[in-house]
Design an enzyme around this catalytic site. Sequence first.
Site, PDB file in Angstrom:
ATOM      1  N   HIS A  85       0.881  -1.163   0.000  1.00  0.00           N
ATOM      2  CA  HIS A  85       0.000   0.000   0.000  1.00  0.00           C
ATOM      3  C   HIS A  85       0.917   1.211   0.000  1.00  0.00           C
ATOM      4  O   HIS A  85       2.012   1.168   0.570  1.00  0.00           O
ATOM      5  CB  HIS A  85      -0.891   0.004   1.252  1.00  0.00           C
ATOM      6  CG  HIS A  85      -1.661   1.277   1.404  1.00  0.00           C
ATOM      7  ND1 HIS A  85      -2.760   1.570   0.635  1.00  0.00           N
ATOM      8  CD2 HIS A  85      -1.461   2.338   2.214  1.00  0.00           C
ATOM      9  CE1 HIS A  85      -3.213   2.762   0.977  1.00  0.00           C
ATOM     10  NE2 HIS A  85      -2.447   3.245   1.931  1.00  0.00           N
TER      11      HIS A  85
ATOM     12  N   CYS B 222      -4.313   1.867  -4.767  1.00  0.00           N
ATOM     13  CA  CYS B 222      -3.638   2.946  -4.046  1.00  0.00           C
ATOM     14  C   CYS B 222      -2.350   3.380  -4.735  1.00  0.00           C
ATOM     15  O   CYS B 222      -2.004   4.568  -4.741  1.00  0.00           O
ATOM     16  CB  CYS B 222      -3.353   2.522  -2.610  1.00  0.00           C
ATOM     17  SG  CYS B 222      -2.369   1.003  -2.499  1.00  0.00           S
TER      18      CYS B 222
END
EC number: 3.4.19.12
Length: 194
Positions: free
Chosen positions: A30, A108
């Site tokens: 992420h 993301c």
Amino acid sequence: MGANQLVVLNVYDMYWMNEYTSSIGIGVFHSGIEVYGREFAYGGHPYPFSGIFEISPGNAAELGETFKFKEAVVLGSTDFLEDDIEKIVEELGKEYKGNAYHLMHKNCNHFSSALSEILCGKEIPRWINRLAYFSSCIPFLQSCLPKEWLTPAALQSSVSQELQDELEEAEDAAASTAMASAAAGGRTGRHTKL
């Protein structure tokens, strides 16, 4: 006059996913972009509004227990002012809606790369989003993962708060309408026939 603020990519290890993917040489990460002491990231939810959220820079705990801070990568600097960045993030929110999130095609890391390109003219390092690159080889991967793993806890909290605010506004509007109706009804009841 430019602000010349550092643009930093904060990378988080999604270690629960890496248990499955590291054996085939793919890390799952992420990421978020830090600028002006704020970190902006993107995650999925089932609603047609922005999936962009903000956390304290480098704070994996705000993302949830399955995330671990890995490293910060300085990407460059920007001359955009903080107000400009807020407008840029708001504009990106029109493209990066929660219900448009896809682990392989719009995640993301795609958001971090897009924001980084705007702020300092650089994409994020390729190794961070390698999973998306290999998704054509392992299309079943997303279907093997529980849906709750795909939405960071910070975003779930943000979505819950936004929905709560909308519910309260609707309740307030309904109460105002009911009071206005009652008041109007009371006035008509006072009229007498001639």
